[in-house]
Write an enzyme that holds these catalytic residues in place. Structure first.
Site, PDB file in Angstrom:
ATOM      1  N   CYS A  86       0.816  -1.221   0.000  1.00 37.47           N
ATOM      2  CA  CYS A  86       0.000   0.000   0.000  1.00 37.47           C
ATOM      3  C   CYS A  86       0.843   1.261   0.000  1.00 37.47           C
ATOM      4  CB  CYS A  86      -0.928   0.010   1.215  1.00 37.47           C
ATOM      5  SG  CYS A  86      -1.732  -1.564   1.550  1.00 37.47           S
ATOM      6  N   CYS A 209     -13.622   0.051   7.875  1.00 35.34           N
ATOM      7  CA  CYS A 209     -12.728  -0.515   6.867  1.00 35.34           C
ATOM      8  C   CYS A 209     -12.820   0.281   5.572  1.00 35.34           C
ATOM      9  CB  CYS A 209     -13.103  -1.968   6.554  1.00 35.34           C
ATOM     10  SG  CYS A 209     -13.205  -3.045   7.995  1.00 35.34           S
ATOM     11  N   LYS A 331     -10.605   5.816   3.945  1.00 33.90           N
ATOM     12  CA  LYS A 331     -11.903   5.331   4.388  1.00 33.90           C
ATOM     13  C   LYS A 331     -13.032   5.777   3.464  1.00 33.90           C
ATOM     14  CE  LYS A 331     -15.146   3.538   6.537  1.00 33.90           C
ATOM     15  NZ  LYS A 331     -15.866   3.659   5.285  1.00 33.90           N
ATOM     16  N   HIS A 335      -9.132   3.361  -1.589  1.00 39.65           N
ATOM     17  CA  HIS A 335      -7.766   2.869  -1.414  1.00 39.65           C
ATOM     18  C   HIS A 335      -7.349   1.960  -2.569  1.00 39.65           C
ATOM     19  CE1 HIS A 335      -4.098   1.514   0.258  1.00 39.65           C
ATOM     20  NE2 HIS A 335      -4.533   0.522   1.003  1.00 39.65           N
TER      21      HIS A 335
END
Length: 391
Positions: A86, A209, A331, A335
């Site tokens: 990431c 998540c 959030k 992502h």
């Protein structure tokens, strides 16, 4: 050593786009970055590119970087594909900054891309899992959400934090993301919504998540001479910190912090000659709500165990003392793994030039914090506004 400056930054929409490819998404981000440059920018000025991606789904695992730059018409430039989970494009930016500072290149392209929504949930979990400790965590059944759930449980136990404390991250970031037209989950949520959503990996629920996302982002990094020529208001990269850490949670002394974040932040602060109190805003890596709480403490915004207080008191709201994730964060904004790090820089660039969707009042210094996996690799960058555009 010359300074490095951001002269342009842009991103695609973040979301689910069945008709798009990683190349077309990066095309959108690149176009927006070029349009954000104050002068007419000739893409022939780009000397080298550093592009981050995990390669979710296995698409073009080899040479996806050159596939992107050739698609853009940047024929023949050296292109490096960067993989650090990431944190891939955070590290891509770091490489671009180092190339410019060294004098090897005058203008570098940094960015990232990922397509994540065209496969089943099980396959997505598998691809997310490759960024964790495979032998002892993933192959024993631990998911990416499960790793952060262990961190959340430990934090709640050690500091007597509550589910409400964790849920406040989602409420704040969704409120910001609702004003960002690029955001994947561009809607507000109430505290009740965030507390009562279905569990994903207890104590983390759906609103704790980040989503899986398709998207791309691009940043143009220039030397002082090029920035003076091409930009009326360049943004200086004042500090570039990075660090590696243990990939597996079981290898760490504590589950309530990410040591690589602390180390990378100290390196960035030292290089920039600032402390956390000097920051006017920050974009932090909130892949899960607990990750934002940990970031507050790892980055020195508060003492250990004090992160929930910052949320309760509105310190990290847009009108607070230190606004955090005005873009909506991972959030709400989304992502796309390889695009997240430079996506944060898009927000920092907009904030320091005064044209963000959720604009902070007169910011001069900002920070981005990009985490790979659960902390195996971290970058922290500090950005500084150049008052009056004078270099």
């Amino acid at each position: 050593m010359t300074d490095a400056y951001i002269i342009g930054a842009g991103q695609s929409d973040f979301g689910s786009f069945p008709s798009e490819s990683y190349r077309s998404l990066f095309d959108d981000a690149f176009d927006e970055a070029i349009e954000s440059v104050d002068s007419d920018f000739d893409t022939d000025r780009i000397d080298e590119a550093f592009l981050g991606t995990l390669g979710v789904g296995g698409r073009q695992l080899g040479l996806s970087g050159p596939a992107v730059t050739e698609h853009l018409g940047l024929h023949g430039i050296p292109t490096t594909r960067v993989e650090n989970a990431c944190a891939a494009s955070g590290y891509a930016l770091r490489q671009a900054v180092m190339a410019v500072r060294s004098g090897m290149v005058d203008v570098a392209l940094a960015g990232g891309y990922e397509v994540m929504t065209d496969m089943s949930g099980d396959h997505t979990k598998w691809w997310l899992g490759v960024s964790g400790e495979t032998e002892w965590e993933r192959l024993s059944g631990t998911t990416f959400a499960g790793v952060y759930a262990q961190m959340a449980s430990a934090y709640m136990r050690e500091y007597e934090a509550t589910k409400e404390d964790i849920s406040r991250v989602a409420v704040k970031n969704h409120a910001n993301g609702a004003q960002n037209p690029h955001a994947q989950l561009g809607f507000e949520c109430s505290l009740e919504d965030a507390m009562n959503a279905p569990d994903v990996a207890a104590p983390l629920n759906l609103y704790h998540c980040c989503p899986t996302t398709d998207g791309a982002s691009a940043v143009l990094v220039a030397s002082e001479d090029a920035a003076r020529e091409l930009s009326d208001a360049p943004v200086r990269v004042a500090g570039a910190g990075a660090a590696s850490g243990r990939v597996g949670l079981f290898q760490r002394d504590s589950l309530t912090s990410i040591p690589a974040s602390e180390t990378a932040a100290e390196r960035a602060y030292d290089e920039a000659g600032i402390r956390p109190d000097d920051l006017d805003f920050a974009e932090v890596h909130d892949c899960f709500a607990i990750a934002e709480l940990a970031a507050y403490e790892d980055l020195g915004f508060c003492d250990r165990g004090e992160a929930p207080r910052l949320l309760r008191e509105g310190v990290t709201d847009p009108d607070g003392k230190l606004p955090v994730n005005t873009s909506g964060g991972l959030k709400s904004k989304g992502h796309p793994i390889g695009a997240t790090g430079t996506g944060q820089v898009v927000e920092a660039f907009s904030q320091l030039r005064g044209n963000a969707h959720v604009q902070v009042d007169d910011p001069k210094v900002g920070l981005t914090h990009n985490v790979g996996g659960s902390g195996g690799g971290v970058t922290v960058h500090v950005f500084e506004r150049i008052d009056g555009g004078e270099l």
